[in-house]
Design an enzyme around this catalytic site. Structure first.
Site, PDB file in Angstrom:
ATOM      1  N   HIS A 160      -1.754   6.800   7.675  1.00 20.28           N
ATOM      2  CA  HIS A 160      -1.128   7.717   7.057  1.00 20.28           C
ATOM      3  C   HIS A 160      -1.608   8.999   6.759  1.00 20.28           C
ATOM      4  O   HIS A 160      -1.207  10.091   6.908  1.00 20.28           O
ATOM      5  CB  HIS A 160      -0.483   7.343   5.821  1.00 20.28           C
ATOM      6  CG  HIS A 160       0.838   6.515   5.858  1.00 20.28           C
ATOM      7  ND1 HIS A 160       2.172   7.108   6.342  1.00 20.28           N
ATOM      8  CD2 HIS A 160       1.126   5.155   5.757  1.00 20.28           C
ATOM      9  CE1 HIS A 160       2.944   6.031   6.395  1.00 20.28           C
ATOM     10  NE2 HIS A 160       2.387   4.958   5.812  1.00 20.28           N
ATOM     11  N   GLY A 210       0.865  -1.224   0.134  1.00 20.91           N
ATOM     12  CA  GLY A 210      -0.076  -0.030   0.004  1.00 20.91           C
ATOM     13  C   GLY A 210       0.780   1.358  -0.089  1.00 20.91           C
ATOM     14  O   GLY A 210       1.952   1.239   0.322  1.00 20.91           O
ATOM     15  N   GLN A 230       2.954  10.158   1.560  1.00 22.21           N
ATOM     16  CA  GLN A 230       4.278   9.283   1.337  1.00 22.21           C
ATOM     17  C   GLN A 230       5.010   9.903   0.201  1.00 22.21           C
ATOM     18  O   GLN A 230       5.988   9.739   0.085  1.00 22.21           O
ATOM     19  CB  GLN A 230       4.279   7.951   1.388  1.00 22.21           C
ATOM     20  CG  GLN A 230       3.724   7.431   2.420  1.00 22.21           C
ATOM     21  CD  GLN A 230       3.591   5.776   2.733  1.00 22.21           C
ATOM     22  OE1 GLN A 230       2.554   5.288   2.351  1.00 22.21           O
ATOM     23  NE2 GLN A 230       4.660   5.181   2.926  1.00 22.21           N
ATOM     24  N   HIS A 268      -3.367   0.777   7.892  1.00 22.72           N
ATOM     25  CA  HIS A 268      -1.925   1.430   7.947  1.00 22.72           C
ATOM     26  C   HIS A 268      -2.186   2.662   7.128  1.00 22.72           C
ATOM     27  O   HIS A 268      -1.647   3.642   7.217  1.00 22.72           O
ATOM     28  CB  HIS A 268      -1.051   0.282   7.323  1.00 22.72           C
ATOM     29  CG  HIS A 268       0.464   0.838   7.174  1.00 22.72           C
ATOM     30  ND1 HIS A 268       1.366   0.432   7.814  1.00 22.72           N
ATOM     31  CD2 HIS A 268       0.896   1.836   6.495  1.00 22.72           C
ATOM     32  CE1 HIS A 268       2.669   1.001   7.531  1.00 22.72           C
ATOM     33  NE2 HIS A 268       2.312   1.913   6.724  1.00 22.72           N
ATOM     34  N   GLU A 269      -2.833   2.273   5.745  1.00 25.26           N
ATOM     35  CA  GLU A 269      -2.818   3.548   4.889  1.00 25.26           C
ATOM     36  C   GLU A 269      -3.604   4.541   5.223  1.00 25.26           C
ATOM     37  O   GLU A 269      -3.433   5.922   5.066  1.00 25.26           O
ATOM     38  CB  GLU A 269      -2.914   3.186   3.329  1.00 25.26           C
ATOM     39  CG  GLU A 269      -2.226   2.231   2.945  1.00 25.26           C
ATOM     40  CD  GLU A 269      -0.734   2.368   2.907  1.00 25.26           C
ATOM     41  OE1 GLU A 269      -0.185   3.572   3.013  1.00 25.26           O
ATOM     42  OE2 GLU A 269       0.072   1.421   2.894  1.00 25.26           O
ATOM     43  N   CYS A 316       6.569  -0.539   6.575  1.00 31.55           N
ATOM     44  CA  CYS A 316       6.163   0.625   5.863  1.00 31.55           C
ATOM     45  C   CYS A 316       7.316   1.303   4.655  1.00 31.55           C
ATOM     46  O   CYS A 316       8.433   1.311   5.170  1.00 31.55           O
ATOM     47  CB  CYS A 316       6.055   1.886   6.796  1.00 31.55           C
ATOM     48  SG  CYS A 316       5.328   3.406   6.456  1.00 31.55           S
ATOM     49  N   LEU A 317       7.007   1.633   3.678  1.00 28.67           N
ATOM     50  CA  LEU A 317       7.863   2.305   2.704  1.00 28.67           C
ATOM     51  C   LEU A 317       8.579   3.464   3.050  1.00 28.67           C
ATOM     52  O   LEU A 317       9.473   3.805   2.331  1.00 28.67           O
ATOM     53  CB  LEU A 317       7.064   2.358   1.459  1.00 28.67           C
ATOM     54  CG  LEU A 317       6.529   1.185   0.346  1.00 28.67           C
ATOM     55  CD1 LEU A 317       5.903   1.434  -0.507  1.00 28.67           C
ATOM     56  CD2 LEU A 317       7.671   0.126   0.193  1.00 28.67           C
TER      57      LEU A 317
HETATM   58 ZN   LIG Z   1       3.308   3.018   5.721  1.00 30.59          ZN
END
Ligand SMILES: [Zn+2]
Length: 177
Positions: free
Chosen positions: A135, A46, A51, A131-132, A89-90
């Site tokens: 963000h 995701g 981000q 999670h997203e 997480c990216l």
């Molecule tokens: Zn993340």
């Protein structure tokens, strides 16, 4: 579509609540395309607009071979069950920590054409959606850890080789042959 640099832990944009999308226009469709391509390139489940440095309530996911996106999401847990599992997480590359999430969720929102969307998910899809959506509220998954685990995780992250770098562009790993 273009692969866009991913902001790293420490960038203030990751701590800034995102604004609802108002215009379902070409710019939004470009954002969804950029999110999707960058997510694929980075190998993530995701990716949320903040981000990429964009303060809008949009995210994409790629779970079990299915790709999707959601605009202005509203997420509700379905049932009381939770699951603790490794999460990453990216924007915190190279780290995974056990995080507790609702096992099942339902989410409503819109697609990039302004049509209403409802998704229901369990396990990894439910985790990605939670999670997203976090963000979009300026919340990172390490915030969800128990106090002790969070302190240990933050100490590890401080030592990351990318700490203080700001952003990175994911690249496909090409085989030498
Ligand atoms: Zn993340």
């Amino acid at each position: 579509m273009s692969v866009t640099p991913i902001r790293l832990f420490g960038d203030p944009v990751l701590r800034t609540p995102a604004a609802p999308v108002v215009d379902f226009d070409a710019e939004l469709r470009q954002l969804v395309a950029d999110l999707t391509e960058t997510m694929f390139e980075a190998g993530g489940a995701g990716l949320a607009a903040p981000q990429l440095g964009v303060g809008l309530r949009v995210f994409t996911w790629f779970v079990d071979g299915e790709v999707g996106h959601l605009v202005n999401p509203d997420v509700t847990p379905a049932g009381e069950e939770t699951e603790e599992a490794p999460e990453g997480c990216l924007s915190i590359p190279g780290f995974r920590f056990d995080c507790r999430r609702h096992l099942h969720v339902a989410a409503t929102g819109w697609n990039m054409h302004g049509e209403p969307v409802r998704i229901e998910g369990s396990h990894l899809l439910a985790r990605a959606v939670q999670h997203e959506t976090d963000h979009l509220d300026g919340v990172l998954f390490v915030d969800r850890l128990d106090d002790g685990a969070r302190a240990a995780a933050l100490a590890e992250i401080q030592q990351a080789e990318w700490a203080g770098m700001g952003a990175y562009t994911p690249v496909v790993k090409v085989s030498p042959h």
